[in-house]
Design an enzyme around this catalytic site. Sequence first.
Site, PDB file in Angstrom:
ATOM      1  N   ASN A 131      71.962  32.781  22.902  1.00 50.13           N
ATOM      2  CA  ASN A 131      72.864  32.675  21.755  1.00 50.13           C
ATOM      3  C   ASN A 131      73.413  31.255  21.677  1.00 50.13           C
ATOM      4  OD1 ASN A 131      74.132  33.367  19.420  1.00 50.13           O
ATOM      5  ND2 ASN A 131      75.979  34.100  20.431  1.00 50.13           N
ATOM      6  N   ASP A 159      76.974  38.245  18.746  1.00 48.56           N
ATOM      7  CA  ASP A 159      76.172  38.569  17.558  1.00 48.56           C
ATOM      8  C   ASP A 159      76.557  39.918  16.950  1.00 48.56           C
ATOM      9  OD1 ASP A 159      74.767  36.246  17.343  1.00 48.56           O
ATOM     10  OD2 ASP A 159      72.902  37.006  18.176  1.00 48.56           O
ATOM     11  N   ARG A 188      65.462  42.256  23.078  1.00 48.56           N
ATOM     12  CA  ARG A 188      66.844  41.874  22.800  1.00 48.56           C
ATOM     13  C   ARG A 188      67.783  42.428  23.878  1.00 48.56           C
ATOM     14  NH1 ARG A 188      69.693  38.154  19.869  1.00 48.56           N
ATOM     15  NH2 ARG A 188      71.274  39.061  18.524  1.00 48.56           N
ATOM     16  N   SER A 246      70.172  40.444  15.346  1.00 50.72           N
ATOM     17  CA  SER A 246      69.727  39.053  15.485  1.00 50.72           C
ATOM     18  C   SER A 246      69.261  38.515  14.137  1.00 50.72           C
ATOM     19  CB  SER A 246      68.560  39.002  16.466  1.00 50.72           C
ATOM     20  OG  SER A 246      68.013  37.704  16.539  1.00 50.72           O
ATOM     21  N   GLY A 260      68.503  28.534  15.348  1.00 44.92           N
ATOM     22  CA  GLY A 260      69.446  28.096  14.314  1.00 44.92           C
ATOM     23  C   GLY A 260      70.334  29.189  13.754  1.00 44.92           C
ATOM     24  N   GLY A 261      70.517  30.285  14.508  1.00 43.00           N
ATOM     25  CA  GLY A 261      71.378  31.365  14.000  1.00 43.00           C
ATOM     26  C   GLY A 261      70.851  31.857  12.665  1.00 43.00           C
ATOM     27  N   THR A 302      68.966  27.922  20.630  1.00 42.81           N
ATOM     28  CA  THR A 302      67.965  28.964  20.835  1.00 42.81           C
ATOM     29  C   THR A 302      66.666  28.195  20.897  1.00 42.81           C
ATOM     30  OG1 THR A 302      69.260  30.591  19.652  1.00 42.81           O
ATOM     31  CG2 THR A 302      66.925  31.008  19.675  1.00 42.81           C
ATOM     32  N   THR A 338      66.627  33.379  23.240  1.00 44.46           N
ATOM     33  CA  THR A 338      67.947  32.755  23.160  1.00 44.46           C
ATOM     34  C   THR A 338      68.916  33.272  24.204  1.00 44.46           C
ATOM     35  OG1 THR A 338      69.725  32.189  21.615  1.00 44.46           O
ATOM     36  CG2 THR A 338      68.940  34.454  21.535  1.00 44.46           C
TER      37      THR A 338
END
Length: 530
Positions: free
Chosen positions: A361, A383, A71, A412, A434-435, A341, A359
């Site tokens: 984002n 995020d 990340r 995340s 898809g968040g 993503t 991703t």
Amino acid sequence: MTAPHAMVTTGHPLATEVGRKILAQGGNAIDAAVAVGFALTAVLPAAGNIGGGGFILYRDSGGGVNALDYREMAPGGASRNMYLDANGNPTDASLTGHLAAGVPGSVAGMYEAWKKYGHLPWKTLVAPAIALAEGHVLDEDRSREIAGDADRLERFPASRAQFLVAGAAPAAGTTFRQPDLARTLTLIADSGPDVFYKGRIADLIVAEMRRGHGLITKADLAAYRTFWRTPVRVSYRGYTVYSMPPASSGGVTMGEILNVLEGYDSLPPFGSAALMHLEAEAMRRAFEDRNHWLGDPDFVQMPLERLLSKSYAATLRAQIDPQRATPTPPFDAAAPGGNHTTHYSIVDAAGNAVAVTTTLNDSYGSAVTVTGAGFLLNDEMDDFAAAPGRPNLYGLVQGEANAIAPGKRMLSAMTPTIVLDPQGKLFLVLGAPGGPRIITAVFHVITNVIDHHMTLAQAVEAPRLHHQALPDTISLERGGWAPVVLDSVRAMGYGVSEGGYHALVMAIERDGTGWIGVADPRSGGNAAGY
Ligand code: DON
């Protein structure tokens, strides 16, 4: 798609083909994952990346599981209120432009995965991406995607030069050339991640930051670290579900949802108001915990064992009123915006399995391309809870645990997941973009297969619903639900909204001795094997 030995499913056919070839020439699942990761940078620039980050969930054929967190991290100069204006309101600087970028993790992540588990030479894995960056035929989906973000890309000269022709998206069918990206990938192939975090590419990133008043420094890049983490493990009706731990909320939140629903001997039929009610209440409670408790494990204490215990799930279940929705305290939250993503799942001939979600984002991340280096920087800083208590791009209302701090990872929702059957054999490998809907989409596919006895293709295609506590509404996939069902849940006290669904599941299921690969029909991706 079925195949006897190995399977790969990704968001772009050219990346799938790269993965299939690496597997067929003797590469293992991690080799294929690394090659696909780089290839996606060239062919799916809205999401595939070297300027973003992600998570890998890995299970070897002997049953060992491991999770890699690559990340992004907040730059050292980041501060709690950096995205608030003089009146304390969030600005859009967390979404577009140089300030939106976290320190990228992807190159370090790919290298770390390869160093620990890879088999083929590093250069062999980067080579297909270099060729694709030098030129490939642009497809219609990609041309349309670039057109959709042309306004944002237009604002930054290097993005304009790389993605637009006279201010517009290149037409489908034309050859898309990214010479700067090809050069960057060649440097990475030759020198590994040092050139990105300490060498020539680091210099170009820092020069780009100066140009646009961003924060990332050479020291931030040199300090970037990946982490191997212990996967979340949840049992569900005899199956074992492994998924991503914090800094992703995916595994914990989905685990809570599964634990709550496991307490019902059987679930109401698919498509019924009764099922929608139970799922929405389980999701609401899991997201309340997510938004309150979860953040970067290096910065916050999280009661993970309690949140994932069956006894805690029983407490949550007992709060569900069988007849009525339990309101979440109201909040005027914006609807989730457009986003992107990408997820890919791979199983090799030895039975090693990899689930990767990566991703920038938002689509095209911050829209800033690093001048001279040819890759986009993420806007992952959004995020974080820019203003705890206020909604972000996805309408998520989060708390202190996910406030901004220097060097911190933003929470995340990415949920790369591997499921074992009751005999302990590899059963499913899946994930999605898809968040926050990633969490519920992955949940749906698992429950569709296990509880509703669907084939994998049916399970991925079936209409989905989502509840994330706030906004206090069930989000439904448009057209997927009978009007009478919507009337029933409205009568139970739910707000209901219908819309498009951006969670694109890429999944693999065991099929006897071989594999079934399914790319979400909502996506332009595909599956291939041998
Ligand atoms: O890490 C996260 O949860 C988000 N940045 C993921 C964004 C996303 O999935 C957008 N995709 N469609």
